[in-house]
Enzyme design. Sequence first.
Site, PDB file in Angstrom:
ATOM      1  N   GLY A 128       0.831  -1.206   0.000  1.00 54.07           N
ATOM      2  CA  GLY A 128       0.000   0.000   0.000  1.00 54.07           C
ATOM      3  C   GLY A 128       0.860   1.249   0.000  1.00 54.07           C
ATOM      4  N   GLY A 164      -0.385   4.766  -0.844  1.00 50.35           N
ATOM      5  CA  GLY A 164      -1.500   5.320  -0.067  1.00 50.35           C
ATOM      6  C   GLY A 164      -1.042   6.438   0.848  1.00 50.35           C
ATOM      7  N   GLN A 165      -1.997   6.961   1.638  1.00 53.36           N
ATOM      8  CA  GLN A 165      -1.632   8.118   2.472  1.00 53.36           C
ATOM      9  C   GLN A 165      -0.730   7.746   3.640  1.00 53.36           C
ATOM     10  OE1 GLN A 165      -4.538  10.382   4.492  1.00 53.36           O
ATOM     11  NE2 GLN A 165      -5.783   8.599   5.046  1.00 53.36           N
ATOM     12  N   ARG A 200     -13.566  -0.305   4.168  1.00 57.61           N
ATOM     13  CA  ARG A 200     -15.007  -0.515   4.153  1.00 57.61           C
ATOM     14  C   ARG A 200     -15.644   0.641   3.386  1.00 57.61           C
ATOM     15  NH1 ARG A 200     -18.996  -2.934   8.084  1.00 57.61           N
ATOM     16  NH2 ARG A 200     -17.259  -3.505   9.392  1.00 57.61           N
ATOM     17  N   ARG A 231     -19.911  -6.552   7.071  1.00 58.04           N
ATOM     18  CA  ARG A 231     -18.639  -6.972   7.656  1.00 58.04           C
ATOM     19  C   ARG A 231     -18.080  -8.210   6.959  1.00 58.04           C
ATOM     20  NH1 ARG A 231     -17.633  -9.110  13.697  1.00 58.04           N
ATOM     21  NH2 ARG A 231     -18.901 -10.750  12.798  1.00 58.04           N
ATOM     22  N   VAL A 241      -0.961  -3.243   9.531  1.00 60.36           N
ATOM     23  CA  VAL A 241      -1.594  -1.946   9.819  1.00 60.36           C
ATOM     24  C   VAL A 241      -2.988  -1.896   9.186  1.00 60.36           C
ATOM     25  CG1 VAL A 241      -1.417   0.556   9.453  1.00 60.36           C
ATOM     26  CG2 VAL A 241       0.634  -0.774   9.996  1.00 60.36           C
ATOM     27  N   ASP A 261      -3.354   3.540  19.058  1.00 62.88           N
ATOM     28  CA  ASP A 261      -4.291   3.653  20.176  1.00 62.88           C
ATOM     29  C   ASP A 261      -3.520   3.933  21.470  1.00 62.88           C
ATOM     30  OD1 ASP A 261      -6.521   2.700  18.440  1.00 62.88           O
ATOM     31  OD2 ASP A 261      -5.296   0.897  18.421  1.00 62.88           O
ATOM     32  N   ARG A 285      -2.383   7.459  21.426  1.00 66.17           N
ATOM     33  CA  ARG A 285      -3.534   8.337  21.664  1.00 66.17           C
ATOM     34  C   ARG A 285      -3.880   8.355  23.155  1.00 66.17           C
ATOM     35  NH1 ARG A 285      -6.970   5.851  16.549  1.00 66.17           N
ATOM     36  NH2 ARG A 285      -6.361   7.437  15.006  1.00 66.17           N
ATOM     37  N   HIS A 329      -8.136  -3.663  17.622  1.00 66.41           N
ATOM     38  CA  HIS A 329      -7.996  -2.297  17.129  1.00 66.41           C
ATOM     39  C   HIS A 329      -9.329  -1.893  16.500  1.00 66.41           C
ATOM     40  CE1 HIS A 329      -6.748   1.327  15.180  1.00 66.41           C
ATOM     41  NE2 HIS A 329      -7.112   0.840  14.009  1.00 66.41           N
TER      42      HIS A 329
HETATM   43  P1  NAI Z   1      -5.117   4.449   1.347  1.00 70.25           P
HETATM   44  O1  NAI Z   1      -6.387   4.030   0.722  1.00 70.25           O
HETATM   45  O2  NAI Z   1      -4.645   5.860   1.224  1.00 70.25           O
HETATM   46  O3  NAI Z   1      -3.935   3.539   0.800  1.00 70.25           O
HETATM   47  C1  NAI Z   1      -4.041   2.150   0.700  1.00 70.25           C
HETATM   48  C2  NAI Z   1      -3.140   1.710  -0.422  1.00 70.25           C
HETATM   49  O4  NAI Z   1      -3.122   0.293  -0.425  1.00 70.25           O
HETATM   50  C3  NAI Z   1      -3.605   2.170  -1.799  1.00 70.25           C
HETATM   51  O5  NAI Z   1      -2.544   2.825  -2.457  1.00 70.25           O
HETATM   52  C4  NAI Z   1      -3.974   0.863  -2.487  1.00 70.25           C
HETATM   53  O6  NAI Z   1      -3.691   0.882  -3.885  1.00 70.25           O
HETATM   54  C5  NAI Z   1      -3.075  -0.122  -1.761  1.00 70.25           C
HETATM   55  N1  NAI Z   1      -3.505  -1.521  -1.855  1.00 70.25           N
HETATM   56  C6  NAI Z   1      -4.772  -2.021  -1.867  1.00 70.25           C
HETATM   57  N2  NAI Z   1      -4.750  -3.358  -2.010  1.00 70.25           N
HETATM   58  C7  NAI Z   1      -3.456  -3.711  -2.084  1.00 70.25           C
HETATM   59  C8  NAI Z   1      -2.801  -4.966  -2.263  1.00 70.25           C
HETATM   60  N3  NAI Z   1      -3.488  -6.090  -2.393  1.00 70.25           N
HETATM   61  N4  NAI Z   1      -1.454  -4.962  -2.289  1.00 70.25           N
HETATM   62  C9  NAI Z   1      -0.752  -3.821  -2.172  1.00 70.25           C
HETATM   63  N5  NAI Z   1      -1.329  -2.601  -2.039  1.00 70.25           N
HETATM   64  C10 NAI Z   1      -2.659  -2.548  -1.976  1.00 70.25           C
HETATM   65  O7  NAI Z   1      -5.228   4.021   2.892  1.00 70.25           O
HETATM   66  P2  NAI Z   1      -4.352   4.511   4.116  1.00 70.25           P
HETATM   67  O8  NAI Z   1      -4.958   5.718   4.693  1.00 70.25           O
HETATM   68  O9  NAI Z   1      -2.928   4.527   3.731  1.00 70.25           O
HETATM   69  O10 NAI Z   1      -4.642   3.324   5.165  1.00 70.25           O
HETATM   70  C11 NAI Z   1      -4.220   2.001   4.916  1.00 70.25           C
HETATM   71  C12 NAI Z   1      -4.847   1.057   5.908  1.00 70.25           C
HETATM   72  O11 NAI Z   1      -4.435   1.323   7.224  1.00 70.25           O
HETATM   73  C13 NAI Z   1      -6.382   1.105   5.940  1.00 70.25           C
HETATM   74  O12 NAI Z   1      -6.864  -0.239   6.018  1.00 70.25           O
HETATM   75  C14 NAI Z   1      -6.664   1.810   7.247  1.00 70.25           C
HETATM   76  O13 NAI Z   1      -7.927   1.443   7.767  1.00 70.25           O
HETATM   77  C15 NAI Z   1      -5.547   1.289   8.094  1.00 70.25           C
HETATM   78  N6  NAI Z   1      -5.255   2.046   9.300  1.00 70.25           N
HETATM   79  C16 NAI Z   1      -4.910   1.346  10.428  1.00 70.25           C
HETATM   80  C17 NAI Z   1      -4.608   1.984  11.598  1.00 70.25           C
HETATM   81  C18 NAI Z   1      -4.240   1.208  12.827  1.00 70.25           C
HETATM   82  O14 NAI Z   1      -4.087   1.840  13.878  1.00 70.25           O
HETATM   83  N7  NAI Z   1      -4.073  -0.107  12.823  1.00 70.25           N
HETATM   84  C19 NAI Z   1      -4.629   3.449  11.681  1.00 70.25           C
HETATM   85  C20 NAI Z   1      -4.958   4.102  10.440  1.00 70.25           C
HETATM   86  C21 NAI Z   1      -5.258   3.411   9.300  1.00 70.25           C
END
Ligand code: NAI
Length: 328
Positions: free
Chosen positions: A11, A14-15, A92, A98, A129, A159, A162, A187
């Site tokens: 990923g 992504g952000q 989601r 779910r 993550v 968490d 935070r 989480h």
């Molecule tokens: P995002 O949508 O900006 O980036 C996700 C990236 O993953 C995208 O570039 C997408 O193309 C890529 N991706 C999707 N499927 C893939 C695959 N099979 N193989 C490789 N890359 C793939 O999302 P963001 O904001 O970067 O968040 C990523 C994840 O982290 C989300 O699931 C979010 O819910 C989770 N998260 C977890 C937290 C935690 O505390 N555990 C905290 C914040 C976010």
Amino acid sequence: TSTPVNVTVTGAAGQIGYALLFRIAAGQLLGPDVPVRLRLLEIPQAVKAAEGTAMELDDCAFPLLAGIDITDDLKTAFDGANIALLVGARPRTKGMERGDLLEANGGIFKPQGEAINAHAADDIKVLVVGNPANTNALIARSHAPDVPADRFTAMTRLDHNRALAQLSKKAGVSVSDIKKMTIWGNHSATQYPDIFHAEINGRSAAEVVNDQEWLENDFIPTVAKRGAAIIEARGASSAASAASAAIDHVHTWVNGTPEGDWTSMAVVSDGSYGVPEGLVSSFPVTCANGRWEIVRGLEIDDFSRGRIDASVAELSEEREAVRGLGLI
Ligand code: NAI
């Protein structure tokens, strides 16, 4: 000038990836003397964007960055991986049940677990993550039978951080005055941030605060629902703080917890504290020599027991659901 450590990030475009990669390349993941080689895994549509990020990484001229590979191929991504940060996941979307969410993520974390099993280095350490992080880690682990189960972890450090921030504000102290914070369970909004074992300058945090009303109606919901509050305010989910927590998680795992303190990590349960064996649940852990260990022998009062049980029940349900879908 040691051999570079191979760090795989999924990923990557992504952000969170954008907030994470520069800090890894700057040496904050492993330490200021450890060169890293980045392996960026993306889906085909996002490879170009990852290439753009790699151009910027080049342009930072980080002395510790030994190379960057960008790929949509699992074998290439995990070949010889020492550290894997599994960030990419299926979010989601509106109207998604779910079961659909778990199934979509099973489609990502099952093949990644298999690729880690087949290609990663013997010392591989995995941090999941991407949400639902605990259950995605469970799925990946169950498809990597040759990798010791303790190498698969999921992130509750955000968490944890935070909770430190909220408690430091309430008590009017610095976060570094607080030790032994714990996040228990999933989480998710059911997580339990526990200050009954935490200490502020050596004193019981719960006693220093002495405000059960705040604990139940402010602290716990604020920490548990912080992700939603960030989305509401920022119009996008937490990214830099999530990346920072991922850095903290791996740094602590590799370099150890300080004497007299512990951290929170979602790890495979050995049945401790009544958490069914095999669930990936958050516990207080200490780390030393690149290994984590669950803190033993904490007394759990009735209030904490109820909160822990509720979050763990949710994890058991998620495990049943992915079992029902044939994902584990
Ligand atoms: P995002 O949508 O900006 O980036 C996700 C990236 O993953 C995208 O570039 C997408 O193309 C890529 N991706 C999707 N499927 C893939 C695959 N099979 N193989 C490789 N890359 C793939 O999302 P963001 O904001 O970067 O968040 C990523 C994840 O982290 C989300 O699931 C979010 O819910 C989770 N998260 C977890 C937290 C935690 O505390 N555990 C905290 C914040 C976010």
